[in-house]
Enzyme design. Structure first.
Site, mmCIF file in Angstrom:
data_model
loop_
_atom_site.group_PDB
_atom_site.id
_atom_site.type_symbol
_atom_site.label_atom_id
_atom_site.label_comp_id
_atom_site.label_asym_id
_atom_site.label_seq_id
_atom_site.Cartn_x
_atom_site.Cartn_y
_atom_site.Cartn_z
ATOM 1 N N GLU A 49 0.827 -1.209 0.000
ATOM 2 C CA GLU A 49 0.000 0.000 0.000
ATOM 3 C C GLU A 49 0.863 1.262 0.000
ATOM 4 O O GLU A 49 0.582 2.223 -0.706
ATOM 5 C CB GLU A 49 -0.938 0.014 1.217
ATOM 6 C CG GLU A 49 -2.063 -1.005 1.136
ATOM 7 C CD GLU A 49 -2.960 -0.792 -0.083
ATOM 8 O OE1 GLU A 49 -3.058 0.343 -0.577
ATOM 9 O OE2 GLU A 49 -3.547 -1.785 -0.562
ATOM 10 N N TYR A 132 -6.660 6.055 4.542
ATOM 11 C CA TYR A 132 -6.879 5.056 3.501
ATOM 12 C C TYR A 132 -6.107 3.764 3.818
ATOM 13 O O TYR A 132 -6.650 2.658 3.760
ATOM 14 C CB TYR A 132 -6.473 5.623 2.128
ATOM 15 C CG TYR A 132 -6.190 4.538 1.134
ATOM 16 C CD1 TYR A 132 -7.237 3.825 0.570
ATOM 17 C CD2 TYR A 132 -4.877 4.177 0.811
ATOM 18 C CE1 TYR A 132 -6.993 2.781 -0.303
ATOM 19 C CE2 TYR A 132 -4.623 3.141 -0.051
ATOM 20 C CZ TYR A 132 -5.679 2.450 -0.606
ATOM 21 O OH TYR A 132 -5.426 1.408 -1.456
ATOM 22 N N ASP A 150 -9.981 5.546 -1.912
ATOM 23 C CA ASP A 150 -8.823 6.159 -2.565
ATOM 24 C C ASP A 150 -9.319 6.907 -3.808
ATOM 25 O O ASP A 150 -10.533 7.066 -3.995
ATOM 26 C CB ASP A 150 -7.760 5.099 -2.921
ATOM 27 C CG ASP A 150 -8.230 4.143 -4.015
ATOM 28 O OD1 ASP A 150 -9.416 4.198 -4.395
ATOM 29 O OD2 ASP A 150 -7.404 3.346 -4.493
#
Ligand code: SF4
Length: 351
Positions: A49, A132, A150
Site C-alpha cells: 500500500e 486510507y 482512494d
C-alpha cells in the site's frame, strides 16, 4: 442515497464480480486462496500500500518483491540501516514515505512486539499510515468493516451518485456516500473489489460500462455523462523552480552532499548545489564547491515534483585536490539513495 435493498444488491454484485474477475496481485490473498487456508500478512499488505501510493502497480511490484526478499519481516526492516532502506527505495519517489516506512517499522518492533495493531484506530497512530492505508489493512487483514476510499473509489462513487461538487471539496461527501455502500460482510474483499472496479473498469477517460457490475445502479451511466465525473476545481498552474547542481570529480570519485532531514528529499544523498528558487540565480557558481574550471553542461534537467516543476542547470568540473566531504566511487553510485532528479543531473554530466 440508495435504498437498503439496492445497497445490498450492489454489494452482492460487486463481490461476485470480484470473485470471478478480480485482479491477481502478488500481495493479494484472493477468495480462493483464503478458502485454501492462506491468511493476509499485514506487513506485506502495508508495504504494497505504501509503495503503490503515487505510482503504478507494475512499477511498484519489483520494489515490493525486493523489499520482502531483503527484509522478510517488519523487524528485519526495522533493524536495517536507514540509508540501505532509502537506497532500495530510490526510484519510487516521495522519499518521506521511505523514512516513515522505516520509522513505522521501528515503532512496531519497539512498541508493539513486532506485530501490527489489529484495528483501524491502532494503525492510524503509526507514522506514514493515513486513513486510507489504515482502513485497507484493517479490512483486508483483520476483517474490520472499514470504509476504504482512494482516488479510484472517489471516481466510482462520484459517478454512481453524480456528485456535483468538485474535488477536492467533494471528498467528505464522497466518503460519506462510500460508507453507505461499504459491506460489513467480507470487508477486505469488498474494498479490493471497489478499488479494482475503479482501476480497471471505471477508468478516468473511458469507463467500460458494458462490463461494470454496477451499471444498473449508476446515475452517470443513466445520464450518459460518466466522464464528467468527478467534477474538479480548475487547476492552478504548477510553479517552476530553478537551481544549479555541481558535479565535482576527483579521480574516480564524485562529491555528494546529504540533504537536510527535514523537507523535500530529506536525508537523501544529493549533489552540492544552490537553493531551488522561483528565479534563476544570476551567479550560481557562488555556491559551487572549490574548483575553478566549472563547465556548464548543455541544456537543463527537468523534473516534476508534486507541487512544482524543477529546472536544474548542471555544472561539471574535475579537481586535483580532494576537499572535505562525502566522496562516492562513480562505480558504486547505485548503492546510494540518490533521488531521480540528481540521477538525471549525473546523466547530464555524462556519468
Ligand atoms: S456504469 Fe460506468 S461510469 Fe458507472 S460505475 Fe460502472 S463503469 Fe463507472
Amino acid at each position: 442515497m440508495k435504498s437498503s435493498s439496492e445497497t445490498q444488491k450492489m454489494r452482492d454484485k460487486l463481490l461476485s464480480w470480484y470473485d470471478r474477475t478480480g485482479r491477481t496481485l502478488p500481495w493479494r490473498i484472493r477468495p480462493e486462496d483464503r478458502d485454501a487456508g492462506q491468511i493476509p500478512d499485514p506487513y506485506a499488505i502495508w508495504l504494497s500500500e505504501i509503495m503503490c501510493q503515487q505510482t503504478t502497480i507494475p512499477h511498484a511490484t519489483p520494489y515490493w518483491e525486493k523489499f520482502l526478499a531483503r527484509f522478510p519481516t517488519v523487524t528485519d526492516l526495522a533493524d536495517a540501516e536507514r540509508d540501505e532502506v532509502l537506497a532500495m527505495w530510490a526510484g519510487l519517489g516521495y522519499y518521506a514515505r521511505a523514512r516513515n516506512l522505516h520509522k513505522c517499522a521501528q515503532l512496531i518492533r519497539d512498541a508493539h512486539n513486532g506485530q501490527f495493531p489489529q484495528s483501524e484506530a491502532g494503525l492510524l497512530q503509526l507514522p506514514g499510515i493515513g486513513p486510507y492505508t489504515a482502513a485497507t489493512i484493517a479490512a483486508i487483514c483483520f476483517d474490520e468493516p472499514t470504509n476504504i476510499v482512494d482516488g479510484n473509489v472517489e471516481r466510482v462513487i462520484s459517478r454512481i451518485f453524480r456528485v456535483q461538487s468538485p474535488l477536492p471539496k467533494a471528498k467528505t461527501e464522497l466518503r460519506r456516500l462510500a460508507a453507505t455502500l461499504a459491506s460489513p460482510k467480507r470487508p477486505g474483499d469488498y474494498g479490493q473489489a471497489l478499488m479494482d472496479l475503479g482501476g480497471t473498469v471505471c477508468t478516468p477517460t473511458s469507463p467500460n460500462c458494458a462490463h461494470c457490475p454496477w451499471q444498473g445502479h449508476c446515475a452517470a451511466y443513466a445520464n450518459g455523462d460518466q466522464t464528467d465525473y468527478p467534477k474538479k476545481s480548475p487547476k492552478t498552474k504548477r510553479p517552476i523552480r530553478y537551481g544549479a547542481v555541481f558535479v565535482l570529480q576527483y579521480q574516480y570519485q564524485i562529491l555528494l552532499q546529504r540533504r537536510p532531514d527535514n523537507g523535500l528529499l530529506g536525508g537523501m544523498m544529493g549533489l552540492p548545489g544552490t537553493e531551488w528558487t522561483a528565479r534563476r540565480e544570476a551567479d550560481p557558481l557562488r555556491a559551487a564547491p572549490q574548483a575553478r574550471n566549472w563547465e556548464k553542461c548543455p541544456g537543463e534537467v527537468k523534473h516534476v515534483f508534486t507541487h512544482f516543476d524543477l529546472r536544474l542547470d548542471v555544472y561539471r568540473a574535475e579537481t586535483s585536490r580532494k576537499i572535505s566531504g562525502e566522496w562516492a566511487d562513480i562505480q558504486n553510485l547505485a548503492e546510494y539513495a540518490i533521488p531521480t532528479a540528481y540521477k538525471k543531473a549525473l546523466r547530464k554530466a555524462g556519468l
